[in-house]
Design a protein around this motif. Structure first.
Motif, PDB file in Angstrom:
ATOM      1  N   ASN A   1       0.829  -1.205   0.000  1.00 48.94           N
ATOM      2  CA  ASN A   1       0.000   0.000   0.000  1.00 48.94           C
ATOM      3  C   ASN A   1       0.865   1.257   0.000  1.00 48.94           C
ATOM      4  O   ASN A   1       0.553   2.223  -0.678  1.00 48.94           O
ATOM      5  N   ASN A   2       1.966   1.242   0.764  1.00 51.18           N
ATOM      6  CA  ASN A   2       2.858   2.399   0.787  1.00 51.18           C
ATOM      7  C   ASN A   2       3.522   2.594  -0.566  1.00 51.18           C
ATOM      8  O   ASN A   2       3.672   3.716  -1.028  1.00 51.18           O
ATOM      9  N   ASP A   3       3.948   1.510  -1.199  1.00 48.87           N
ATOM     10  CA  ASP A   3       4.560   1.608  -2.521  1.00 48.87           C
ATOM     11  C   ASP A   3       3.579   2.181  -3.527  1.00 48.87           C
ATOM     12  O   ASP A   3       3.928   3.021  -4.340  1.00 48.87           O
TER      13      ASP A   3
ATOM     14  N   THR B   1       3.160   5.826  -2.779  1.00 51.97           N
ATOM     15  CA  THR B   1       4.344   6.552  -3.212  1.00 51.97           C
ATOM     16  C   THR B   1       4.360   6.701  -4.724  1.00 51.97           C
ATOM     17  O   THR B   1       4.644   7.776  -5.247  1.00 51.97           O
TER      18      THR B   1
END
Length: 67
Positions: free
Chosen positions: A52-54, A57
């Motif tokens: 999810n962070n990737d 980002t």
């Protein structure tokens, strides 16, 4: 495999294992499998978080380039 078949299979496997082990062995294998399940859950949660962070980002980087 549907949920009922899965739980029936797991129960059958547990019964097959339990009838072949003494109480101490059963306690140990139970603890090991609980730890295994907990560790797999942590790995899955970590993957989900990093995935999810990737994605977030990548999305923010993409929007930065559009400006």
């Amino acid at each position: 495999m549907n949920p009922c078949e899965l739980t029936a299979s797991v129960t059958a496997i547990a019964n097959m294992i339990a009838c072949r082990l003494d109480d101490n062995e059963l306690s140990l294998i139970s603890s090991v499998l609980v730890q295994l399940g907990d560790t797999l859950a942590v790995i899955a949660a970590q993957r989900s978080l990093f995935c999810n962070n990737d994605t977030m980002t990548e999305n923010s980087n993409t929007s930065d380039h559009k400006q």
